[in-house]
Design an enzyme around this catalytic site. Structure first.
Site, short mmCIF file in Angstrom:
data_model
loop_
_atom_site.label_atom_id
_atom_site.label_comp_id
_atom_site.label_asym_id
_atom_site.label_seq_id
_atom_site.Cartn_x
_atom_site.Cartn_y
_atom_site.Cartn_z
N GLY A 13 -2.62 -8.78 -5.24
CA GLY A 13 -3.19 -7.89 -6.25
C GLY A 13 -4.71 -7.92 -6.36
O GLY A 13 -5.25 -7.53 -7.39
N SER A 14 -5.39 -8.34 -5.28
CA SER A 14 -6.85 -8.36 -5.38
C SER A 14 -7.40 -6.94 -5.51
O SER A 14 -8.40 -6.71 -6.20
CB SER A 14 -7.48 -9.09 -4.19
OG SER A 14 -7.29 -8.37 -3.00
N ASN A 15 -6.75 -5.97 -4.86
CA ASN A 15 -7.19 -4.57 -5.03
C ASN A 15 -6.97 -4.10 -6.46
O ASN A 15 -7.82 -3.42 -7.04
CB ASN A 15 -6.45 -3.65 -4.06
CG ASN A 15 -7.09 -3.66 -2.69
OD1 ASN A 15 -8.13 -3.05 -2.47
ND2 ASN A 15 -6.49 -4.38 -1.75
N LEU A 88 9.04 1.87 0.45
CA LEU A 88 8.84 3.32 0.39
C LEU A 88 9.22 3.82 -0.99
O LEU A 88 10.22 3.37 -1.56
CB LEU A 88 9.77 4.02 1.38
CG LEU A 88 9.34 4.14 2.83
CD1 LEU A 88 10.43 4.88 3.61
CD2 LEU A 88 8.01 4.85 2.97
N HIS A 105 -4.34 1.52 3.31
CA HIS A 105 -3.79 0.81 4.47
C HIS A 105 -4.95 0.13 5.20
O HIS A 105 -6.01 0.73 5.39
CB HIS A 105 -3.07 1.81 5.39
CG HIS A 105 -2.37 1.14 6.52
ND1 HIS A 105 -1.13 0.56 6.38
CD2 HIS A 105 -2.76 0.91 7.80
CE1 HIS A 105 -0.78 0.01 7.53
NE2 HIS A 105 -1.76 0.21 8.40
N ASP A 146 2.88 5.46 5.79
CA ASP A 146 1.51 5.65 6.28
C ASP A 146 1.25 7.01 6.94
O ASP A 146 0.36 7.14 7.77
CB ASP A 146 1.14 4.54 7.29
CG ASP A 146 1.36 3.15 6.70
OD1 ASP A 146 1.11 2.98 5.50
OD2 ASP A 146 1.78 2.25 7.46
#
Ligand code: GRF
Length: 199
Positions: A13-15, A88, A105, A146
């Site tokens: 969860g760093s983003n 998904l 991604h 993606d």
């Protein structure tokens, strides 16, 4: 703030944290909920420290039930942000929120994307192929891994002595810089130009 987003994450969860900090600092939008398919994901700890509501859901909740769908309908987010989410999304969610679901991604798609290509597997493959550059892709989400329309890409060099870990670190820096800013642009309807790519 009149806009809010919902984040889906499966891992560290760093983003999510970088997005939360940026959106708050720049008064762009709130995060009304962080959803995770892993009850032990570190992102849930981060949500707690950031004072953001969070919710764990199971495979059944997502695919055989309408728990996740109904919760999203109730939240009515301006944007659904996938940040390290490994499953998904089912078609009923994708079709309910057209052009409102984005993913990040850690490669220059379409290269090194698709099922099974995530985390360090991507960086291992990039290094094994001897690529001189890699990067990040932010794209809309459709029902295939993606493959949704690309919104933005940013590049970085791959060095001869890179390991998957050192490359991952460089990629994470790019992600933490760009994902919040691209989310801001999407929320404010600001055009994303080629110039964004070159900085
Ligand atoms: C990121 O590298 C992202 O590109 C990929 O999963 C990773 C998530 O990292 N989809 P984190 O959980 O946000 O630290």
């Amino acid at each position: 703030m009149d806009q809010h987003i919902v984040i889906f994450a499966s891992g560290s969860g760093s983003n999510s944290e970088a997005i939360a900090e940026y959106l708050q600092k720049h008064n762009v939008a709130g995060i009304s909920l962080i959803m995770s398919n892993r009850h032990d994901a570190y992102v849930l700890e981060r949500a707690k420290s950031l004072n953001i509501p969070s919710l764990y859901f199971s495979r059944t909740d997502l695919y055989n039930d309408v728990l996740v769908l109904n919760r999203l309908i109730r939240e009515n987010p301006s944007l659904i942000v996938l940040a390290g989410f490994l499953w998904l999304l089912p078609v009923n969610i994708i079709s309910k929120f057209p052009d409102r679901i984005v993913n990040i991604h850690p490669s220059l798609l379409p290269a090194f994307g698709g099922k099974g290509m995530y985390g360090s597997k991507v960086h291992e493959a990039v290094i094994a192929m001897g690529c001189e550059e890699s990067g990040i892709t932010i794209h809309y989400v459709n029902e295939r891994y993606d493959e949704g329309d690309i919104i933005f890409q940013a590049r970085c060099e791959v060095f001869d002595d890179d390991t998957p870990e050192s490359l991952a670190q460089r990629i994470h820096q790019l992600e933490h810089f760009w994902y919040p800013r691209i989310i801001e642009k999407l929320l404010t309807g600001t055009k994303i130009t080629d110039q964004d790519n070159t900085s």
